[in-house]
Design an enzyme around this catalytic site. Structure first.
Site, PDB file in Angstrom:
ATOM      1  N   ASP A   1      -2.149  19.407  63.932  1.00  0.00           N
ATOM      2  CA  ASP A   1      -1.057  18.985  64.497  1.00  0.00           C
ATOM      3  C   ASP A   1      -1.188  19.073  65.995  1.00  0.00           C
ATOM      4  O   ASP A   1      -0.801  20.513  66.506  1.00  0.00           O
ATOM      5  CB  ASP A   1       0.294  19.339  63.771  1.00  0.00           C
ATOM      6  CG  ASP A   1       1.369  19.202  64.464  1.00  0.00           C
ATOM      7  OD1 ASP A   1       1.604  17.770  64.801  1.00  0.00           O
ATOM      8  OD2 ASP A   1       2.507  19.750  64.754  1.00  0.00           O
TER       9      ASP A   1
ATOM     10  N   GLU B   1      -3.138  14.262  64.000  1.00  0.00           N
ATOM     11  CA  GLU B   1      -1.832  13.448  64.156  1.00  0.00           C
ATOM     12  C   GLU B   1      -2.158  12.270  65.117  1.00  0.00           C
ATOM     13  O   GLU B   1      -2.519  12.673  66.257  1.00  0.00           O
ATOM     14  CB  GLU B   1      -0.600  14.407  64.256  1.00  0.00           C
ATOM     15  CG  GLU B   1       0.537  13.217  64.471  1.00  0.00           C
ATOM     16  CD  GLU B   1       1.905  14.120  64.609  1.00  0.00           C
ATOM     17  OE1 GLU B   1       2.506  14.715  63.456  1.00  0.00           O
ATOM     18  OE2 GLU B   1       2.276  14.433  65.730  1.00  0.00           O
TER      19      GLU B   1
ATOM     20  N   ASP C   1       4.764  23.547  62.953  1.00  0.00           N
ATOM     21  CA  ASP C   1       3.667  23.000  63.458  1.00  0.00           C
ATOM     22  C   ASP C   1       2.494  23.332  62.320  1.00  0.00           C
ATOM     23  O   ASP C   1       1.550  22.403  62.210  1.00  0.00           O
ATOM     24  CB  ASP C   1       3.004  23.491  64.715  1.00  0.00           C
ATOM     25  CG  ASP C   1       4.030  23.403  65.998  1.00  0.00           C
ATOM     26  OD1 ASP C   1       4.172  22.247  66.422  1.00  0.00           O
ATOM     27  OD2 ASP C   1       4.890  24.346  65.806  1.00  0.00           O
TER      28      ASP C   1
END
Length: 179
Positions: A7, A68, A141
């Site tokens: 992330d 991501e 996160d």
């Protein structure tokens, strides 16, 4: 399949490793955050992110890195930092010949919770449940990184079949014609 989920973020870059196959219970092998000081120079921060990702790659030896996909946000400064951290993760994987898969936030949320509009608490709760953890990983996160890895494990078989079908169609289509 062993997947390192990333992330991306410049201040907090979530990382998590999940192992398993679609349709079977998954196992978390590690979760954490690579942190950089907000007041440090950009180049130094990117080096810290690179070193952190490299340590995770060395320790866990993933078969795939799921990152991501950066999407447009209102704050251009935030999206730039996210994009830069994302590029570092992709570079680290590519340098080692590890395939990289990009997943959108809504794709990850839909895969893990059933809704592409799920909030961070719902994602954290489902990651906790799916990986049989005693508590949601903190900060968010870290949970998001695990969600990316889970999403990839679950979606990869279908994506591979689709890519094979497209390749087969292109290989067998008459030359000069498009389908």
């Amino acid at each position: 399949m062993r997947v390192l989920g990333v992330d991306p973020g410049l201040t907090r870059c979530g990382v998590g490793v999940v192992e398993g196959v679609a349709g079977r219970p998954l196992t978390m092998l590690g979760v954490g955050v690579v942190r950089t000081p907000a007041d440090a120079e950009l180049g130094s921060r990117l080096v810290v992110v690179e070193q952190g990702i490299e340590r995770w790659l060395d320790e866990h030896r993933p078969e795939v890195v799921a990152v991501e996909r950066v999407f447009s946000q209102h704050n251009v400064r935030t999206v730039m930092g996210t994009a830069q951290a994302s590029a570092v993760a992709m570079l680290c994987a590519a340098r080692r010949g590890i395939p990289v898969a990009l997943h959108t936030p809504s794709e990850v949320k839909a895969a893990v919770t059933g809704s592409g509009r799920a909030d961070k608490a719902q994602v954290g709760a489902m990651v906790t449940r799916l990986l049989r953890l005693s508590a949601p990983p903190k900060p968010a996160d870290a949970a998001d990184a695990l969600a990316l890895a889970i999403c990839h494990i679950w979606r990869a078989p279908a994506q591979n079949r689709l890519q094979q079908a497209v390749a087969l169609h292109q290989a067998t289509a008459p030359k000069g014609r498009t389908a």
